[in-house]
Write a protein that holds these residues in place. Structure first.
Motif, PDB file in Angstrom:
ATOM      1  N   GLU A 100       7.915   4.092  -6.655  1.00 42.50           N
ATOM      2  CA  GLU A 100       6.628   4.332  -6.852  1.00 42.50           C
ATOM      3  C   GLU A 100       6.057   3.494  -8.307  1.00 42.50           C
ATOM      4  O   GLU A 100       5.056   3.260  -8.663  1.00 42.50           O
ATOM      5  CB  GLU A 100       6.094   5.572  -7.018  1.00 42.50           C
ATOM      6  CG  GLU A 100       6.130   6.313  -5.541  1.00 42.50           C
ATOM      7  CD  GLU A 100       4.786   5.968  -4.748  1.00 42.50           C
ATOM      8  OE1 GLU A 100       4.280   5.163  -5.245  1.00 42.50           O
ATOM      9  OE2 GLU A 100       4.679   6.668  -3.787  1.00 42.50           O
ATOM     10  N   GLU A 128       5.370   4.484   2.124  1.00 42.47           N
ATOM     11  CA  GLU A 128       5.792   5.651   2.628  1.00 42.47           C
ATOM     12  C   GLU A 128       6.743   5.327   3.823  1.00 42.47           C
ATOM     13  O   GLU A 128       7.550   6.003   4.235  1.00 42.47           O
ATOM     14  CB  GLU A 128       4.545   6.611   2.913  1.00 42.47           C
ATOM     15  CG  GLU A 128       5.084   7.837   3.468  1.00 42.47           C
ATOM     16  CD  GLU A 128       5.610   8.621   2.443  1.00 42.47           C
ATOM     17  OE1 GLU A 128       6.579   9.517   2.699  1.00 42.47           O
ATOM     18  OE2 GLU A 128       5.382   8.556   1.157  1.00 42.47           O
ATOM     19  N   ASN A 129       6.160   4.334   4.710  1.00 44.82           N
ATOM     20  CA  ASN A 129       6.925   3.926   5.963  1.00 44.82           C
ATOM     21  C   ASN A 129       8.235   3.548   5.558  1.00 44.82           C
ATOM     22  O   ASN A 129       9.360   3.927   6.073  1.00 44.82           O
ATOM     23  CB  ASN A 129       6.147   2.797   6.431  1.00 44.82           C
ATOM     24  CG  ASN A 129       6.766   2.230   7.889  1.00 44.82           C
ATOM     25  OD1 ASN A 129       7.481   3.164   8.540  1.00 44.82           O
ATOM     26  ND2 ASN A 129       6.997   0.923   7.981  1.00 44.82           N
ATOM     27  N   GLU A 141       4.805  -6.010  -0.552  1.00 43.82           N
ATOM     28  CA  GLU A 141       5.051  -6.078   1.016  1.00 43.82           C
ATOM     29  C   GLU A 141       6.299  -6.826   1.209  1.00 43.82           C
ATOM     30  O   GLU A 141       7.007  -6.223   2.152  1.00 43.82           O
ATOM     31  CB  GLU A 141       3.773  -6.217   1.653  1.00 43.82           C
ATOM     32  CG  GLU A 141       3.901  -6.148   3.268  1.00 43.82           C
ATOM     33  CD  GLU A 141       4.272  -7.777   3.954  1.00 43.82           C
ATOM     34  OE1 GLU A 141       4.979  -7.469   5.154  1.00 43.82           O
ATOM     35  OE2 GLU A 141       4.346  -8.699   3.225  1.00 43.82           O
ATOM     36  N   THR A 168       0.974  -1.152   0.025  1.00 48.16           N
ATOM     37  CA  THR A 168      -0.302   0.140   0.004  1.00 48.16           C
ATOM     38  C   THR A 168       0.880   1.204   0.051  1.00 48.16           C
ATOM     39  O   THR A 168       2.130   1.365   0.157  1.00 48.16           O
ATOM     40  CB  THR A 168      -0.830   0.118   1.190  1.00 48.16           C
ATOM     41  OG1 THR A 168      -0.089   0.005   2.268  1.00 48.16           O
ATOM     42  CG2 THR A 168      -1.689  -1.213   1.301  1.00 48.16           C
ATOM     43  N   LYS A 169       0.244   2.174  -0.232  1.00 45.57           N
ATOM     44  CA  LYS A 169       1.117   3.640  -0.276  1.00 45.57           C
ATOM     45  C   LYS A 169       1.635   4.027   1.081  1.00 45.57           C
ATOM     46  O   LYS A 169       2.764   4.374   1.491  1.00 45.57           O
ATOM     47  CB  LYS A 169       0.287   4.835  -0.605  1.00 45.57           C
ATOM     48  CG  LYS A 169      -0.198   4.697  -2.152  1.00 45.57           C
ATOM     49  CD  LYS A 169       0.812   4.698  -2.894  1.00 45.57           C
ATOM     50  CE  LYS A 169       0.590   4.770  -4.605  1.00 45.57           C
ATOM     51  NZ  LYS A 169       1.523   4.741  -5.642  1.00 45.57           N
ATOM     52  N   GLY A 170       0.871   3.557   2.079  1.00 42.02           N
ATOM     53  CA  GLY A 170       1.228   3.938   3.641  1.00 42.02           C
ATOM     54  C   GLY A 170       2.433   2.895   3.812  1.00 42.02           C
ATOM     55  O   GLY A 170       3.510   3.466   4.504  1.00 42.02           O
ATOM     56  N   GLU A 171       2.409   1.554   3.495  1.00 41.80           N
ATOM     57  CA  GLU A 171       3.505   0.834   3.861  1.00 41.80           C
ATOM     58  C   GLU A 171       4.870   1.354   2.907  1.00 41.80           C
ATOM     59  O   GLU A 171       5.873   0.973   3.555  1.00 41.80           O
ATOM     60  CB  GLU A 171       3.236  -0.671   3.031  1.00 41.80           C
ATOM     61  CG  GLU A 171       2.222  -1.243   4.204  1.00 41.80           C
ATOM     62  CD  GLU A 171       1.720  -2.739   3.504  1.00 41.80           C
ATOM     63  OE1 GLU A 171       1.297  -3.656   4.413  1.00 41.80           O
ATOM     64  OE2 GLU A 171       1.847  -2.726   2.295  1.00 41.80           O
ATOM     65  N   ARG A 211      11.873   8.194  -4.599  1.00 41.01           N
ATOM     66  CA  ARG A 211      10.231   8.026  -4.561  1.00 41.01           C
ATOM     67  C   ARG A 211       9.803   7.461  -5.812  1.00 41.01           C
ATOM     68  O   ARG A 211       9.053   6.573  -5.975  1.00 41.01           O
ATOM     69  CB  ARG A 211       9.642   9.140  -3.977  1.00 41.01           C
ATOM     70  CG  ARG A 211       8.114   8.994  -3.963  1.00 41.01           C
ATOM     71  CD  ARG A 211       7.466  10.400  -3.451  1.00 41.01           C
ATOM     72  NE  ARG A 211       7.995  10.690  -2.185  1.00 41.01           N
ATOM     73  CZ  ARG A 211       7.587  10.052  -1.032  1.00 41.01           C
ATOM     74  NH1 ARG A 211       6.648   9.166  -1.075  1.00 41.01           N
ATOM     75  NH2 ARG A 211       7.963  10.379   0.116  1.00 41.01           N
TER      76      ARG A 211
END
Length: 262
Positions: free
Chosen positions: A230, A196-197, A236, A191-194, A226
Motif C-alpha cells: 500500500e 485487494e484482489n 497494474e 486501484t485499491k480493488g486490483e 498490506r
C-alpha cells in the motif's frame, strides 16, 4: 548571415524578457547563450559592443538549432542604447559593492519579471562580459540587481550558464509540472480493488503453503504485507507479474507434493 534554413521554429509567446549581453568576448558563448535562452522560453537577444564584431559564424555553430534567436539579435554600441526602449532593467552581478539597489535571487527576479510581463511593459536582463562581469556604470542603468546564491567559495559561471539559470527560473515561475510523478507508460497505478484482489491471492497461497500457520502472528503478518504494497504506487502491470509469480510458486509446490506422494 541571417535567414538560415533548418533552425528550430522559435516564436516568442507573450511578453518575455530581453537578454542583453554586454561586451561579449567569444562568439561560441553567444551561441550557447541562444541555446540556453530557447530552453527557457526566452527569444529576444541584444548584444552590446561584441568584442569581435557581429555576426560571427562560430555563434551559429554553437547554438544547436537556436538559429533564429541569433538571426534576430540586435547589436548596439552602448548599454544606454540597448535599454532605451525598456521600462525595467535587471542586471546580474557576483558581488555588488557601494551600490544601493534591490538585490534579488534568480528565482525572486523571475517572479518579479512574471508580474511585470502581465502589464504592457518591456523589460530585460543585463549580463556582463565573460572576464569581469558588469562594471558599476553598467549596473547603474539597472533598477535591480540579480545575484545567484551559489557556493561562496566557487561562484565562477560561464556566460551561457548564467543565462541558463535565469532562463530556467523564468520558465519554472509559470510551469505547472508536478514536482514528482510516476512514469507508468502503457500501464496505470493499480486501484485499491486490483490491489485487494492480489493480496487475497497472495494470502490464500501463503495459508496453503503454511507460511501463515501461526494463528497468533497471522493478523500482524498479513497487515505487514498490506503495508508493504500500500505504501507505494504499485502498477497494474506489476500486480499481474506478481500474480504470475505466486501462481507459479503454487504450481511448483503442488508438483513437488505430487512427486512425494508418488
Amino acid at each position: 548571415m541571417t535567414g538560415r534554413d533548418g533552425g528550430a521554429d522559435l516564436r516568442p509567446e507573450g511578453n518575455t524578457p530581453v537578454v542583453i549581453l554586454v561586451r561579449p568576448q567569444l562568439a561560441e558563448n553567444v551561441g550557447t547563450t541562444a541555446r540556453a535562452m530557447a530552453n527557457g522560453g526566452l527569444f529576444h537577444l541584444r548584444l552590446v559592443a561584441p568584442r569581435d564584431g557581429w555576426p560571427q559564424e562560430r555563434a551559429w555553430r554553437s547554438a544547436s538549432g537556436a538559429d533564429r534567436i541569433l538571426d534576430a539579435a540586435a547589436v548596439f554600441d552602448t548599454v544606454d542604447a540597448a535599454v532605451a526602449d525598456l521600462h525595467r532593467v535587471f542586471a546580474t552581478c557576483p558581488r555588488p559593492r557601494h551600490i544601493v539597489k534591490p538585490v534579488l535571487t534568480a528565482r525572486g527576479a523571475a517572479a518579479e519579471m512574471r508580474e511585470i510581463s502581465t502589464r504592457p511593459l518591456r523589460f530585460g536582463v543585463l549580463f556582463g562580459p565573460e572576464r569581469a562581469g558588469l562594471d558599476n556604470e553598467d549596473m547603474a542603468r539597472a533598477d535591480a540587481l540579480i545575484r545567484y546564491p551559489l557556493n561562496p567559495d566557487f561562484m565562477s559561471l560561464n556566460l551561457s550558464q548564467a543565462v541558463m539559470i535565469m532562463a530556467y527560473e523564468w520558465w519554472m515561475a509559470a510551469d505547472g509540472t508536478p514536482p514528482r510523478e510516476l512514469m507508468t507508460n502503457e500501464t496505470h497505478v493499480a486501484t485499491k480493488g486490483e490491489l485487494e484482489n492480489f493480496l487475497g491471492h497472495l494470502v490464500r497461497e501463503l495459508d496453503e503453503c503454511g507460511f501463515l500457520r501461526n494463528e497468533q502472528k497471522r493478523p500482524g503478518m498479513v497487515r505487514n504485507l498490506r503495508h508493504f504494497f500500500e505504501r507505494g504506487e504499485v502498477t497494474e502491470q506489476e500486480l499481474r507479474t506478481l500474480h504470475g509469480v505466486v501462481t507459479e510458486l503454487a504450481h511448483g509446490r503442488g508438483a513437488r507434493r505430487g512427486k512425494r506422494d508418488a
